[in-house]
Design an enzyme around this catalytic site. Structure first.
Site, mmCIF file in Angstrom:
data_model
loop_
_atom_site.group_PDB
_atom_site.id
_atom_site.type_symbol
_atom_site.label_atom_id
_atom_site.label_comp_id
_atom_site.label_asym_id
_atom_site.label_seq_id
_atom_site.Cartn_x
_atom_site.Cartn_y
_atom_site.Cartn_z
ATOM 1 C CB THR A 109 23.016 99.066 111.901
ATOM 2 O OG1 THR A 109 23.701 98.090 112.033
ATOM 3 C CG2 THR A 109 22.512 99.324 113.416
ATOM 4 N NE ARG A 128 29.051 90.790 116.336
ATOM 5 C CZ ARG A 128 28.988 91.997 116.013
ATOM 6 N NH1 ARG A 128 27.295 92.140 115.520
ATOM 7 N NH2 ARG A 128 29.818 92.861 116.013
ATOM 8 N N GLY A 157 26.538 92.033 119.155
ATOM 9 C CA GLY A 157 27.236 93.757 118.882
ATOM 10 C C GLY A 157 26.662 94.405 119.945
ATOM 11 C CB THR A 170 25.840 102.571 113.107
ATOM 12 O OG1 THR A 170 26.146 101.851 111.858
ATOM 13 C CG2 THR A 170 26.316 103.806 112.352
HETATM 14 N N1 ASP Z 1 26.642 98.034 114.562
HETATM 15 C C1 ASP Z 1 26.566 97.377 114.398
HETATM 16 C C2 ASP Z 1 27.192 95.459 115.311
HETATM 17 O O1 ASP Z 1 28.080 95.296 115.224
HETATM 18 C C3 ASP Z 1 26.708 97.018 113.149
HETATM 19 C C4 ASP Z 1 26.792 98.009 111.890
HETATM 20 O O2 ASP Z 1 25.771 99.140 112.491
HETATM 21 O O3 ASP Z 1 27.083 98.178 111.044
HETATM 22 O O4 ASP Z 1 26.436 94.314 114.977
#
Ligand code: ASP
Length: 330
Positions: free
Chosen positions: A186, A214, A216, A236
């Site tokens: 990310t 979904r 996030g 992240t």
């Molecule tokens: N925070 C991101 C999500 O949950 C994923 C990540 O940061 O790796 O979609």
């Protein structure tokens, strides 16, 4: 109104997660330095914090090793669904106002979108071309066309690497066997410009094995992205825990009593740690001070006028495990 002179700064992250394979590290570092250089060039030219974070994120979205834009992780169905958001506190230099003094905040976000090469540009279009903050589905796609955001096919966004990871994950789910952790990448950026305007931006393909639909934290203002006149943050990690904590808003609010390095560390230890969740956060405050903290591997790129550009793989802070059932990403 008096013009406040600030030392500009930019921080970017390339996602928190399991340790990056040694053979990928040099290229990830090169890509991060290049992305920060693009943002820093805008800051050095007296440009806007918003343009800085967008340029930095676009460079990372376009790089296939990062889990955002091209190279996004796939849903368990094999589809691309990307989340992105950005937020600005203070005014743009072209608005004729003194930036950072008016108390103005604005934000844009998109969730579970496909068919756009750079989701962060669509989030920006939501902020600048609509009265809304968060858009999804066909309406978001129509906006992309209307606003001239570059479109592509979803196939263009899927790299062979992402497809191979999806196959491995799908097979292990079907066979009921644990899969090796992956999902690093990310991307996020925070910046303050010379007029004191402060911006944050985040973009992702989401977590591995997510079910279609979904959404996030990276699409949620206050969770994965937040900015106000005291500072900005991009997060992240395990998105569900970040949403429940309202992580970036909490971290920025705590800047009134602590510098960014302390606020970031507390956010990771107290809020993510309490949920046994992996993640990280980058921050900048209104004085141009920076901070970051994470409890999993995370690369960081920094530009500070005076010190120039640097790249780090900082040591993570330890996760203090509680007795509660672990919700860490696998
Ligand atoms: N925070 C991101 C999500 O949950 C994923 C990540 O940061 O790796 O979609």
């Amino acid at each position: 109104m008096t013009r406040r002179s600030v030392i500009p700064a930019l921080v970017a992250h390339g996602g928190a997660g399991p340790a990056v394979p040694a053979d990928e590290r040099p290229e990830r570092k090169r890509a991060m330095l290049e992305a920060v250089r693009r943002g820093a060039d805008i800051l050095k030219d007296g440009g806007d914090a918003l343009d800085v974070v967008v340029a930095t994120i676009i460079a990372l979205e376009d790089h296939p090793l990062f889990n955002a834009g091209t190279g996004s992780l796939l849903t368990i169905d094999g589809s691309v669904e990307m989340d992105a958001s950005l937020m600005l506190a203070g005014d743009r230099s072209d608005s004729g106002e003194t930036a950072g003094g008016a108390g103005r905040i604005s934000a844009g976000a998109v969730a579970a979108v496909g068919r756009v090469r750079n989701p962060i540009l669509l989030a920006r279009a939501v902020m600048e071309n609509t009265r809304h903050v968060l858009m999804v589905g066909q309406g978001a796609e129509r906006l992309a066309r209307r606003a001239g955001v570059p479109m592509c096919s979803n196939e263009d966004l899927i790299t062979e690497r992402a497809r191979e990871r999806w196959r491995r994950l799908r097979d292990s789910v079907q066979l009921g066997i644990p899969h090796a952790p992956f999902g690093h990448g990310t991307v996020g950026a925070v910046a303050i410009d010379a007029r004191g305007a402060i911006a944050a931006a985040t973009s992702t393909g989401g977590v591995p094995g997510k079910i279609a639909g979904r959404v996030g934290d990276s699409a949620i203002i206050g969770a994965g992205t937040f900015a106000d006149l005291s500072g900005a943050a991009s997060a992240t990690g395990y998105g569900e825990a970040i949403i429940l904590a309202g992580l970036c808003r909490e971290a920025v609010r705590s800047l009134t009593g602590a510098p960014p390095a302390t606020a970031a560390r507390r956010a990771v230890t107290d809020l993510l740690g309490a949920a046994n969740a992996e993640g990280g956060i980058i921050m900048v405050d209104r004085r141009g001070r920076i901070g970051f903290a994470h409890n999993a591997a995370m690369q960081v790129g920094v530009y500070e006028s005076g010190a120039g550009i640097r790249h780090l793989w900082p040591d993570p802070v330890a996760i203090v495990k509680s007795a509660a059932k672990s919700s860490r990403r696998t």
